[in-house]
Design an enzyme around this catalytic site. Structure first.
Site, short mmCIF file in Angstrom:
data_model
loop_
_atom_site.label_atom_id
_atom_site.label_comp_id
_atom_site.label_asym_id
_atom_site.label_seq_id
_atom_site.Cartn_x
_atom_site.Cartn_y
_atom_site.Cartn_z
N ASP A 9 0.89 -1.81 0.19
CA ASP A 9 0.23 -0.15 0.06
C ASP A 9 0.89 0.72 0.03
O ASP A 9 1.89 1.32 -0.21
CB ASP A 9 -1.00 0.00 1.12
CG ASP A 9 -0.09 0.22 2.54
OD1 ASP A 9 0.79 0.26 2.48
OD2 ASP A 9 -1.12 0.36 3.22
N CYS A 66 2.99 -3.32 3.58
CA CYS A 66 2.30 -2.35 5.09
C CYS A 66 2.68 -1.29 5.76
O CYS A 66 4.08 -1.93 5.97
CB CYS A 66 0.94 -2.42 4.60
SG CYS A 66 1.06 -4.17 6.17
N THR A 68 3.10 -1.68 8.98
CA THR A 68 3.88 -2.54 10.02
C THR A 68 3.57 -4.29 9.54
O THR A 68 4.18 -4.69 9.82
CB THR A 68 2.22 -2.63 10.99
OG1 THR A 68 0.45 -3.32 10.75
CG2 THR A 68 1.78 -1.37 12.18
N HIS A 99 9.73 -24.03 9.19
CA HIS A 99 9.01 -25.31 9.91
C HIS A 99 7.14 -24.54 8.66
O HIS A 99 6.63 -25.04 9.31
CB HIS A 99 9.17 -24.44 11.35
CG HIS A 99 10.62 -24.81 11.78
ND1 HIS A 99 9.92 -24.78 13.43
CD2 HIS A 99 11.33 -25.38 11.57
CE1 HIS A 99 10.83 -26.00 14.12
NE2 HIS A 99 12.27 -26.62 13.06
N HIS A 134 7.52 -31.01 10.18
CA HIS A 134 7.17 -30.40 9.56
C HIS A 134 5.87 -30.34 8.78
O HIS A 134 4.49 -28.95 8.73
CB HIS A 134 7.46 -28.89 9.56
CG HIS A 134 8.80 -28.55 11.05
ND1 HIS A 134 8.47 -28.23 11.77
CD2 HIS A 134 9.62 -28.76 10.79
CE1 HIS A 134 9.35 -27.60 12.83
NE2 HIS A 134 10.79 -28.60 12.30
C1 RB5 Z 1 -1.50 1.84 6.83
O1 RB5 Z 1 -2.33 3.28 7.09
C2 RB5 Z 1 -1.80 1.37 7.39
O2 RB5 Z 1 -2.50 1.66 8.62
C3 RB5 Z 1 -1.29 0.48 7.02
O3 RB5 Z 1 0.22 -0.20 6.00
C4 RB5 Z 1 -0.58 -1.52 7.50
O4 RB5 Z 1 -0.30 -1.09 8.91
C5 RB5 Z 1 -1.87 -2.12 8.13
O5 RB5 Z 1 -1.95 -2.82 8.81
#
Ligand code: RB5
Length: 153
Positions: A9, A66, A68, A99, A134
């Protein structure tokens, strides 16, 4: 040719571009499903396209970025046959291959520095599934996936 589908994203876009450059420099074929800028967009759309490419066999592996890595991993694991691993370090990357036979790697651009992110990618791509006990566990995941029931089923 070993092909890797990638997607991000807006929050993951800068790291996705660096990963793409890195993979190309290592001789991998890359299918880039976007996004193409830091303009705000929705991560599930890109997780979907990358996972469909892996499901169809157009790519052997997928990498999703993304902010996180959490949203990408939640979405990717909804797809049958996709084992997506959110990795924060090289150890997790190696173990997700050894694994769990992870076929999609999820990364957080807001969590990782570029050097660490590329080291994680490298570790993930250069580690094989160990099989053995596994294999049984991955088969159990597949069975659960086939018969998964929600409330009311
Ligand atoms: C975008 O602001 C953020 O929410 C997205 O990149 C991600 O971290 C969602 O899990």
């Amino acid at each position: 040719m070993f092909t890797i589908a990638i997607g991000s994203d807006h929050a993951g876009f800068p790291l996705k571009e660096k990963i793409k450059e890195y993979l190309l420099s290592k001789g991998y074929r890359v299918l880039d499903f976007g996004t193409e800028s830091t303009d705000s967009t929705d991560y599930p759309l890109f997780a979907r396209d990358v996972c469909l490419a892996v499901q169809r066999g157009e790519a052997q592996r997928g990498i999703l970025v993304c902010g996180t890595g959490i949203g990408m991993s939640i979405t990717a694991n909804k797809f049958k046959g996709i084992r997506a691993a959110l990795c924060l370090n090289e150890y997790m990357a190696r173990m997700s291959r050894k694994h769990n036979d992870a076929n999609v790697l999820c990364l957080g651009d807001r969590i990782l520095g570029d050097d660490l992110a590329l080291a994680i990618v490298d570790a993930w791509l250069s580690t094989d599934f160990e099989g053995g006990r596994h294999e049984r566990r991955v088969r159990l995941i597949r069975e659960i996936e086939q018969s998964s029931k929600g409330l009311g089923d």
